[in-house]
Write an enzyme that holds these catalytic residues in place. Structure first.
Site, PDB file in Angstrom:
ATOM      1  N   HIS A 160     -14.145   8.502  24.162  1.00  0.00           N
ATOM      2  CA  HIS A 160     -14.148   7.938  25.518  1.00  0.00           C
ATOM      3  C   HIS A 160     -12.967   6.990  25.676  1.00  0.00           C
ATOM      4  O   HIS A 160     -13.076   5.792  25.428  1.00  0.00           O
ATOM      5  CB  HIS A 160     -15.476   7.210  25.785  1.00  0.00           C
ATOM      6  CG  HIS A 160     -15.641   6.783  27.212  1.00  0.00           C
ATOM      7  ND1 HIS A 160     -16.850   6.384  27.731  1.00  0.00           N
ATOM      8  CD2 HIS A 160     -14.746   6.705  28.241  1.00  0.00           C
ATOM      9  CE1 HIS A 160     -16.701   6.075  29.000  1.00  0.00           C
ATOM     10  NE2 HIS A 160     -15.415   6.246  29.333  1.00  0.00           N
ATOM     11  N   HIS A 173      -9.322   6.641  28.316  1.00  0.00           N
ATOM     12  CA  HIS A 173      -8.479   7.155  29.405  1.00  0.00           C
ATOM     13  C   HIS A 173      -7.015   6.941  29.003  1.00  0.00           C
ATOM     14  O   HIS A 173      -6.611   5.807  28.710  1.00  0.00           O
ATOM     15  CB  HIS A 173      -8.834   6.461  30.718  1.00  0.00           C
ATOM     16  CG  HIS A 173     -10.279   6.675  31.086  1.00  0.00           C
ATOM     17  ND1 HIS A 173     -10.689   7.753  31.841  1.00  0.00           N
ATOM     18  CD2 HIS A 173     -11.401   6.004  30.736  1.00  0.00           C
ATOM     19  CE1 HIS A 173     -12.015   7.703  31.963  1.00  0.00           C
ATOM     20  NE2 HIS A 173     -12.470   6.654  31.304  1.00  0.00           N
ATOM     21  N   HIS A 178     -18.869  10.741  33.474  1.00  0.00           N
ATOM     22  CA  HIS A 178     -19.334   9.356  33.491  1.00  0.00           C
ATOM     23  C   HIS A 178     -20.623   9.342  34.312  1.00  0.00           C
ATOM     24  O   HIS A 178     -20.660   9.881  35.432  1.00  0.00           O
ATOM     25  CB  HIS A 178     -18.325   8.444  34.192  1.00  0.00           C
ATOM     26  CG  HIS A 178     -17.103   8.123  33.370  1.00  0.00           C
ATOM     27  ND1 HIS A 178     -16.325   9.075  32.801  1.00  0.00           N
ATOM     28  CD2 HIS A 178     -16.554   6.916  33.033  1.00  0.00           C
ATOM     29  CE1 HIS A 178     -15.334   8.489  32.147  1.00  0.00           C
ATOM     30  NE2 HIS A 178     -15.452   7.172  32.271  1.00  0.00           N
ATOM     31  N   GLU A 187     -23.464   4.281  34.486  1.00  0.00           N
ATOM     32  CA  GLU A 187     -22.626   3.095  34.280  1.00  0.00           C
ATOM     33  C   GLU A 187     -22.852   2.155  35.466  1.00  0.00           C
ATOM     34  O   GLU A 187     -23.506   1.127  35.338  1.00  0.00           O
ATOM     35  CB  GLU A 187     -21.148   3.493  34.162  1.00  0.00           C
ATOM     36  CG  GLU A 187     -20.182   2.302  34.081  1.00  0.00           C
ATOM     37  CD  GLU A 187     -18.723   2.685  34.376  1.00  0.00           C
ATOM     38  OE1 GLU A 187     -18.471   3.671  35.104  1.00  0.00           O
ATOM     39  OE2 GLU A 187     -17.833   1.948  33.917  1.00  0.00           O
ATOM     40  N   ASP A 241     -12.760   3.004  26.216  1.00  0.00           N
ATOM     41  CA  ASP A 241     -12.655   3.303  27.649  1.00  0.00           C
ATOM     42  C   ASP A 241     -11.216   3.101  28.143  1.00  0.00           C
ATOM     43  O   ASP A 241     -10.472   4.064  28.234  1.00  0.00           O
ATOM     44  CB  ASP A 241     -13.661   2.452  28.450  1.00  0.00           C
ATOM     45  CG  ASP A 241     -14.041   3.080  29.775  1.00  0.00           C
ATOM     46  OD1 ASP A 241     -13.544   4.181  30.070  1.00  0.00           O
ATOM     47  OD2 ASP A 241     -14.837   2.485  30.518  1.00  0.00           O
ATOM     48  N   ASP A 242     -10.850   1.877  28.430  1.00  0.00           N
ATOM     49  CA  ASP A 242      -9.504   1.584  28.945  1.00  0.00           C
ATOM     50  C   ASP A 242      -8.940   0.417  28.133  1.00  0.00           C
ATOM     51  O   ASP A 242      -8.968  -0.737  28.580  1.00  0.00           O
ATOM     52  CB  ASP A 242      -9.591   1.217  30.425  1.00  0.00           C
ATOM     53  CG  ASP A 242     -10.214   2.341  31.237  1.00  0.00           C
ATOM     54  OD1 ASP A 242      -9.526   3.339  31.486  1.00  0.00           O
ATOM     55  OD2 ASP A 242     -11.413   2.230  31.561  1.00  0.00           O
TER      56      ASP A 242
END
Ligand code: ADE
Ligand code: ZN
Length: 334
Positions: A27, A29, A199, A202, A279-280
């Site tokens: 996961h 990006h 996703h 969340e 994630d990011d």
């Protein structure tokens, strides 16, 4: 040694311990895994201000910061450098399989989404070979871009199914569009032999996780709010659907007030498979190893259970069997 130094030394030890764990990072990006030094250099070259990181007034402000990163990737050379740095960093983090998500339609360095993938996939495979990391691409469907985009993105992903795309995802604000709205796009992906990893759970609650399960998804990115409904937890555990959990993301984006309040330990306790992801990374100030350290030190997850988290990440990835077998064999030795 003063106490701050002891704390720093202990954290460095913990980082080394969990970096040494073979793991899949499922996961993340791509654009938001940019190094901070690279962000600063490109902002300077382009004469734009470096955006504030890690502090967003709301989800829209976070998506705006993400959009700025996409805008910086305006030449193939920058995309190539990004891939090389992200994959080199993954190798240093003990990542043996990296599934990176991106939205090819948003790529500004290329004339079309097709051209973007024609460049990105071999460049990622090449960097993967150099750094010793298997890579797979997840084509993200942008919830904010409407039903035609969802179908186009799925068809695009399907055309690249044997060239490095492994799955379709579904990103942006869940409250704008439920997971079921992407059912047709998911069916196209599945028919092409691709995985489906939206996703869900969340920003929206457990009903969205249930919908995703009913759509037959392979994994769920986040999914943490399943914890609000024991029946949904049972379904996840029974079917062995892995949640790709990103604790710091959930805290920064106000899903939970603190790491200590994050439900990861409860999910693991009831037998839900979880991987850990960043994630990011640039936008949340963490990498995947930090998330293992957080789980151990701030959420009370034992090192033995974190080995099982790493195992779940490898088993749940779309990496080829030999990559998984080698990684799992090394995991036993840890
Ligand atoms: N795109 C990038 N990060 C995301 C997140 N945490 N939720 C939804 N979409 C995203
Ligand atoms: Zn995400």
């Amino acid at each position: 040694m003063i106490s701050g130094d002891i704390g720093a030394a202990r954290r460095a030890d913990a980082y080394r311990q969990f970096a040494g764990l073979p793991k899949a990072h499922l996961h993340v990006h791509l654009e938001a895994a940019m190094r901070e030094a690279t962000l600063r250099q490109w902002c300077m070259e382009d004469g734009i201000e470096v955006p504030p990181l890690v502090d967003y007034v709301d989800f829209t402000a976070f998506l705006d910061a993400y959009g700025l990163l996409i805008g910086l990737l305006r030449t193939p050379a920058r995309v190539e450098r990004l891939l090389d740095e992200v994959i080199a960093d993954a190798a240093a983090q003990g990542v043996v399989a990296l599934e990176f998500a991106s939205i090819p339609e948003k790529s500004v360095a290329f004339g079309s989404a097709e051209e973007a993938l024609e460049f990105i996939l071999p460049a990622a495979a090449d960097a993967g070979r150099r750094h010793g990391v298997w890579t797979g691409a997840i084509v993200s469907i942008d919830r904010g871009a409407g039903p035609d985009h969802a179908l186009d993105a799925a068809r695009l992903a399907a055309r690249f199914a044997d060239r490095g795309v492994v799955a379709v995802g579904l990103v942006a604000d869940e409250r704008d569009s439920p997971v079921a709205a992407a059912a047709k796009a998911f069916a196209i992906a599945r028919d092409a032999g691709l995985g489906v990893v939206p996703h869900a759970g969340e920003l929206a609650g457990p009903d969205e996780v249930r919908s995703a399960i009913e759509l037959g998804v392979d994994r769920i990115q986040h999914g943490v709010r399943a914890v609000e409904d024991p029946r949904v937890l049972d379904l996840l555990a029974e079917r062995g659907i892995c949640l790709d959990v990103c604790p710091t993301s959930n805290v920064v984006l106000d899903v939970y007030p603190s790491l200590e309040a994050h439900p990861l330990p409860d999910l693991l306790e009831v037998g839900v498979r979880c991987s850990l992801g960043a994630d990011d990374p640039l936008l949340f100030g963490v990498d995947v190893v930090n998330e293992y350290v957080h789980a151990h030190e701030r959420m009370g997850v034992s090192a033995a259970v974190l080995v099982e988290v790493a195992r779940a990440s490898i088993e749940s990835s779309f990496a080829p069997a030999e990559v998984k077998r080698d990684a799992l064999a090394r995991l036993v030795e840890v």
